[in-house]
Design an enzyme around this catalytic site. Structure first.
Site, PDB file in Angstrom:
ATOM      1  N   HIS A   1     -23.496-118.903  -4.056  1.00 33.01           N
ATOM      2  CA  HIS A   1     -23.336-119.989  -3.095  1.00 33.01           C
ATOM      3  C   HIS A   1     -22.454-121.118  -3.611  1.00 33.01           C
ATOM      4  O   HIS A   1     -22.137-122.043  -2.857  1.00 33.01           O
ATOM      5  CB  HIS A   1     -24.700-120.548  -2.701  1.00 33.01           C
TER       6      HIS A   1
ATOM      7  N   GLU B   1     -37.198-113.902  -3.103  1.00 36.90           N
ATOM      8  CA  GLU B   1     -36.911-114.920  -2.088  1.00 36.90           C
ATOM      9  C   GLU B   1     -37.073-114.416  -0.657  1.00 36.90           C
ATOM     10  O   GLU B   1     -36.520-115.022   0.274  1.00 36.90           O
ATOM     11  CB  GLU B   1     -35.496-115.486  -2.305  1.00 36.90           C
TER      12      GLU B   1
ATOM     13  N   ARG C   1     -25.263-116.501 -11.864  1.00 35.73           N
ATOM     14  CA  ARG C   1     -25.864-115.854 -10.699  1.00 35.73           C
ATOM     15  C   ARG C   1     -24.748-115.099  -9.987  1.00 35.73           C
ATOM     16  O   ARG C   1     -23.730-115.684  -9.607  1.00 35.73           O
ATOM     17  CB  ARG C   1     -26.502-116.853  -9.732  1.00 35.73           C
TER      18      ARG C   1
ATOM     19  N   ASP D   1     -34.682-119.663   0.733  1.00 34.17           N
ATOM     20  CA  ASP D   1     -34.742-118.366   1.409  1.00 34.17           C
ATOM     21  C   ASP D   1     -36.181-117.872   1.535  1.00 34.17           C
ATOM     22  O   ASP D   1     -36.546-117.274   2.556  1.00 34.17           O
ATOM     23  CB  ASP D   1     -33.897-117.334   0.662  1.00 34.17           C
TER      24      ASP D   1
END
Length: 266
Positions: free
Chosen positions: A46, A147, A71, A173
């Site tokens: 993200h 998540e 990530r 999430d």
């Protein structure tokens, strides 16, 4: 082989404080690294970071003892292996919903016979030691993100995956998937109960639990619940928050003067 100090903190029963990088700038990462974080995670999911920017971030982090993590955008072996070869000392993988998905993720992080990672640790050799291949399986960290409702249903199966070191809770999430709000510091009793269920399951399976937090207060609360890896916000959020707080402090009680002082002093 370089010591992965996040693992060392865990062995002593401590909790690692992780920083988060979403700005694609080596200079910004170098500044963040000066903060003394135990680890810094380059966010390719993200954040605004691509692979080449991540390499620059790892180079900046290497000016300090801070441990570099990443990530990945998705559970895809190619980018996982490239980031490990570039020097990431651990991978956080999003949206792991089943034992099979977790096995695929862990396998991409481990050399044979424990996994199927291809040998070619170009920068990892320079950064972590020429005996990297021999010791990487015992040193590189694997975090599966929990998540979703589906992941909660398969929690024990996921956490029992051989070679999985930790989980990382994505509260936004997870909250959305469980019918709540997509927010950071969850207070909804149902979502908090799910988060605490994850911690208890991690202890049962003898792996570590991490979580993304929106404040130091919540991170300290999470550590009290049993989390041993907490992230507080991200570089972009810290920058925006500090900028807003600074401007607000200048305008408080002096609105007219603040408005007339917007130009450069040079």
């Amino acid at each position: 082989m370089r010591e992965n100090t996040v693992k060392s903190i865990w062995k002593k029963g401590g909790a690692a404080v992780n920083g988060w990088l979403g700005i694609p700038s080596g200079v910004a990462a170098e500044g963040m690294a000066q903060g003394g974080w135990d680890s810094l995670t380059a966010d390719l999911q993200h954040g605004l970071i691509d692979y080449q920017a991540a390499v620059s971030l790892f180079q900046a982090i290497a000016t300090t003892p801070t441990i570099p993590l990443a990530r990945v955008p998705w559970n895809e072996p190619g980018i996982i292996m490239k980031l490990l070869d570039a020097g990431a000392f651990g991978i956080i993988c999003p949206m792991v919903n089943s034992r099979a998905e977790c096995e695929a993720f862990v396998g991409a992080c481990r050399y044979a016979p424990a996994g199927y990672r291809s040998v070619g640790p170009t920068r990892a050799n320079w950064l972590h030691g020429t005996d990297y291949v021999k010791n990487a399986n015992d040193t590189v960290l694997t975090f599966a993100m929990i998540e979703t409702k589906k992941a909660m249903e398969n929690l024990d199966d996921i956490l029992s995956t051989p070679g999985l070191d930790a989980v990382y809770v994505g509260p936004a999430d997870l909250g959305l998937s469980l019918g709540g709000e997509p927010r950071g510091d969850q207070t909804d009793p149902k979502i908090v109960d799910a988060i605490q269920t994850i911690v208890k399951a991690c202890k049962k399976h003898k792996i570590h639990a991490g979580i993304h937090c929106g404040s130091t207060d919540y991170a300290k609360k999470a550590i009290g619940w049993g989390f041993q890896f907490t992230t507080i916000l991200a570089d972009n959020a810290l920058l925006v928050n500090a900028a807003k707080a600074t401007v607000a402090a200048m305008r408080e009680g002096n609105a007219t003067g603040a408005k007339s002082a917007g130009g450069s002093m040079y």
